[in-house]
Motif scaffolding. Structure first.
Motif, short mmCIF file in Angstrom:
data_model
loop_
_atom_site.label_atom_id
_atom_site.label_comp_id
_atom_site.label_asym_id
_atom_site.label_seq_id
_atom_site.Cartn_x
_atom_site.Cartn_y
_atom_site.Cartn_z
N ALA A 126 0.84 -1.31 0.27
CA ALA A 126 -0.28 -0.11 0.08
C ALA A 126 0.74 0.98 -0.77
O ALA A 126 1.76 1.64 0.47
CB ALA A 126 -0.79 0.16 1.42
N ARG A 127 -0.07 2.44 -0.52
CA ARG A 127 0.68 3.48 0.21
C ARG A 127 0.11 4.79 0.24
O ARG A 127 -1.58 4.42 0.10
CB ARG A 127 0.99 3.86 -1.93
CG ARG A 127 1.91 3.36 -2.24
CD ARG A 127 2.14 4.33 -3.53
NE ARG A 127 1.20 4.63 -5.04
CZ ARG A 127 0.69 5.47 -5.49
NH1 ARG A 127 1.79 6.57 -5.37
NH2 ARG A 127 -0.06 5.63 -6.03
N ARG A 128 -0.03 5.69 1.50
CA ARG A 128 -1.10 5.68 2.20
C ARG A 128 -0.77 7.46 2.73
O ARG A 128 -0.04 8.01 2.65
CB ARG A 128 -1.19 5.12 3.98
CG ARG A 128 -1.25 3.90 3.55
CD ARG A 128 -1.46 3.41 4.97
NE ARG A 128 -1.41 1.87 5.15
CZ ARG A 128 -0.17 1.41 4.75
NH1 ARG A 128 0.95 1.76 4.36
NH2 ARG A 128 -0.29 0.11 4.81
N LEU A 129 -2.27 8.40 2.91
CA LEU A 129 -1.48 9.89 2.68
C LEU A 129 -2.71 10.43 3.31
O LEU A 129 -3.91 10.05 2.72
CB LEU A 129 -1.17 10.78 1.43
CG LEU A 129 -1.11 11.51 1.39
CD1 LEU A 129 0.29 12.66 2.42
CD2 LEU A 129 -1.29 12.71 0.74
N GLY A 130 -3.06 10.36 4.85
CA GLY A 130 -4.24 10.73 5.22
C GLY A 130 -5.37 9.20 4.69
O GLY A 130 -4.75 8.51 5.82
N GLY A 131 -6.67 10.29 4.29
CA GLY A 131 -7.43 9.33 4.70
C GLY A 131 -7.52 8.54 3.36
O GLY A 131 -8.60 7.65 2.73
N ALA A 132 -6.29 8.45 2.67
CA ALA A 132 -6.54 8.09 1.53
C ALA A 132 -5.03 6.80 1.24
O ALA A 132 -4.44 6.64 2.28
CB ALA A 132 -6.18 8.59 -0.30
N VAL A 133 -5.95 6.07 0.49
CA VAL A 133 -4.85 4.31 0.64
C VAL A 133 -5.16 3.90 -1.03
O VAL A 133 -6.45 4.26 -1.26
CB VAL A 133 -4.88 3.27 1.74
CG1 VAL A 133 -6.40 3.49 1.09
CG2 VAL A 133 -4.07 2.10 1.38
N THR A 134 -3.70 3.49 -1.29
CA THR A 134 -4.06 3.42 -2.96
C THR A 134 -2.54 1.83 -3.07
O THR A 134 -2.18 1.85 -2.17
CB THR A 134 -3.28 4.03 -3.96
OG1 THR A 134 -3.92 3.22 -5.41
CG2 THR A 134 -2.54 4.58 -4.18
N TYR A 135 -3.01 0.98 -4.30
CA TYR A 135 -1.23 -0.13 -4.12
C TYR A 135 -0.53 0.45 -5.09
O TYR A 135 -0.66 1.17 -5.27
CB TYR A 135 -2.10 -1.46 -5.02
CG TYR A 135 -3.05 -2.39 -4.41
CD1 TYR A 135 -2.17 -3.04 -3.63
CD2 TYR A 135 -4.91 -2.23 -3.70
CE1 TYR A 135 -3.42 -4.16 -3.18
CE2 TYR A 135 -5.43 -2.92 -3.69
CZ TYR A 135 -4.69 -4.21 -2.69
OH TYR A 135 -5.31 -5.19 -2.26
N VAL A 136 0.78 -0.17 -4.56
CA VAL A 136 1.08 0.78 -5.31
C VAL A 136 1.67 0.31 -6.74
O VAL A 136 0.87 -0.84 -7.32
CB VAL A 136 3.31 -0.49 -5.11
CG1 VAL A 136 3.62 0.20 -3.46
CG2 VAL A 136 2.98 -1.58 -5.22
N PRO A 137 2.35 0.83 -8.01
CA PRO A 137 2.20 0.66 -8.97
C PRO A 137 2.61 -0.53 -9.47
O PRO A 137 3.72 -1.61 -8.75
CB PRO A 137 2.86 1.87 -9.78
CG PRO A 137 3.02 2.99 -8.81
CD PRO A 137 3.03 2.04 -6.93
N ASP A 138 2.78 -0.81 -10.61
CA ASP A 138 2.72 -2.38 -10.98
C ASP A 138 1.71 -3.48 -10.46
O ASP A 138 2.22 -4.19 -10.64
CB ASP A 138 4.11 -2.51 -11.10
CG ASP A 138 4.28 -1.87 -12.17
OD1 ASP A 138 3.68 -1.23 -13.21
OD2 ASP A 138 6.01 -1.42 -12.22
N VAL A 139 1.18 -3.09 -9.08
CA VAL A 139 0.59 -4.72 -8.66
C VAL A 139 -1.46 -4.11 -9.05
O VAL A 139 -1.63 -5.73 -9.11
CB VAL A 139 0.53 -4.07 -7.39
CG1 VAL A 139 0.13 -5.55 -6.66
CG2 VAL A 139 1.97 -5.37 -6.36
#
Length: 235
Positions: A26-39
């Motif tokens: 995961a990549r996180r910032l505050g209230g947001a989260v997303t998968y790392v690129p290429d995953v």
């Protein structure tokens, strides 16, 4: 095995995965989260009031970037541009007493796909278009395949991992291998693995894919709820 009351984590399976089993991806910032690129392409935001989490996600992804919100239950501010809307359904496996899935002899034709198989996996995805799949997607879980004459002709694997659950995804078969029961063999093998570790299988399917829905129902899956998949572009 999880009980019916544990299904609430499936209401936002991307967030549940990224804050749990897939936290290392995961990549996180505050209230947001997303998968790392290429995953994976999927992102999630907290459901609290205000637009702060959407601003966090925009900062994570960058300007004019694609935000794949999967079935996120909250919508972005109006300055986020819609990219797609797709109606679908979420299905959970309820075939606990099906001896055709559990207790059957192992399917020795099914092989686990490793890093060395990634080029073949990407080639099959390019031919069959099962949904988002990138160079590192196999890191989400176990992927299984079937070969014919040394060529990968079918695969399926594990994607989202909310607590107590594992999503089956990337189910695809090359045109020349269709009609042989490849998808059913792979799904059975994955269900057996998932249940053996005390988790429960689930999956998502486009509402228009009636053939796939019928197959999943024959294999013990039932519809839990209708979902809407959405994608946007950041401001």
């Amino acid at each position: 095995m999880t009980g019916p009351g544990d299904a609430a984590v499936l209401d936002d399976p991307v967030a549940a995965s990224l804050h749990g089993h897939h936290a290392h991806l995961a990549r996180r910032l505050g209230g947001a989260v997303t998968y790392v690129p290429d995953v994976a392409t999927f992102s999630a935001v907290s459901a609290g009031p205000g637009a702060a989490a959407w601003g966090d996600l925009a900062e994570l992804l960058g300007g004019d970037a694609f935000a794949d919100m999967f079935s996120c239950p909250v919508l972005p501010p109006p300055q986020w541009s819609p990219v797609f809307v797709l109606e679908g359904r979420q299905m959970i496996w309820t075939g606990v007493d099906d001896p055709g899935l559990l207790g059957a002899a192992p399917d020795h034709g099914v092989v686990e796909l490793g890093a060395e198989h990634v080029p073949d996996m990407l080639a099959l995805v390019e031919r069959t278009r099962p949904g988002p799949f990138r160079a590192r997607t196999r890191e989400l879980g176990t992927y299984l395949g079937l070969h014919d004459g040394g060529t990968l002709v079918a695969m399926a694997g594990e994607r989202l991992r909310p607590p107590g659950w594992t999503e089956i995804s990337a189910v695809c078969t090359a045109p020349e291998a269709r009609g042989r029961g490849c998808a059913a063999r792979l799904i059975r093998a994955l269900v057996t693995r998932i249940v053996a570790r005390g988790e429960r299988p689930f999956l998502h399917v486009a509402e228009a894919n009636t053939g796939a829905i019928a197959l999943y129902e024959r294999l013990g899956f039932t519809t839990r709820r209708q979902v809407t998949f959405r994608g946007f572009r950041t401001p």
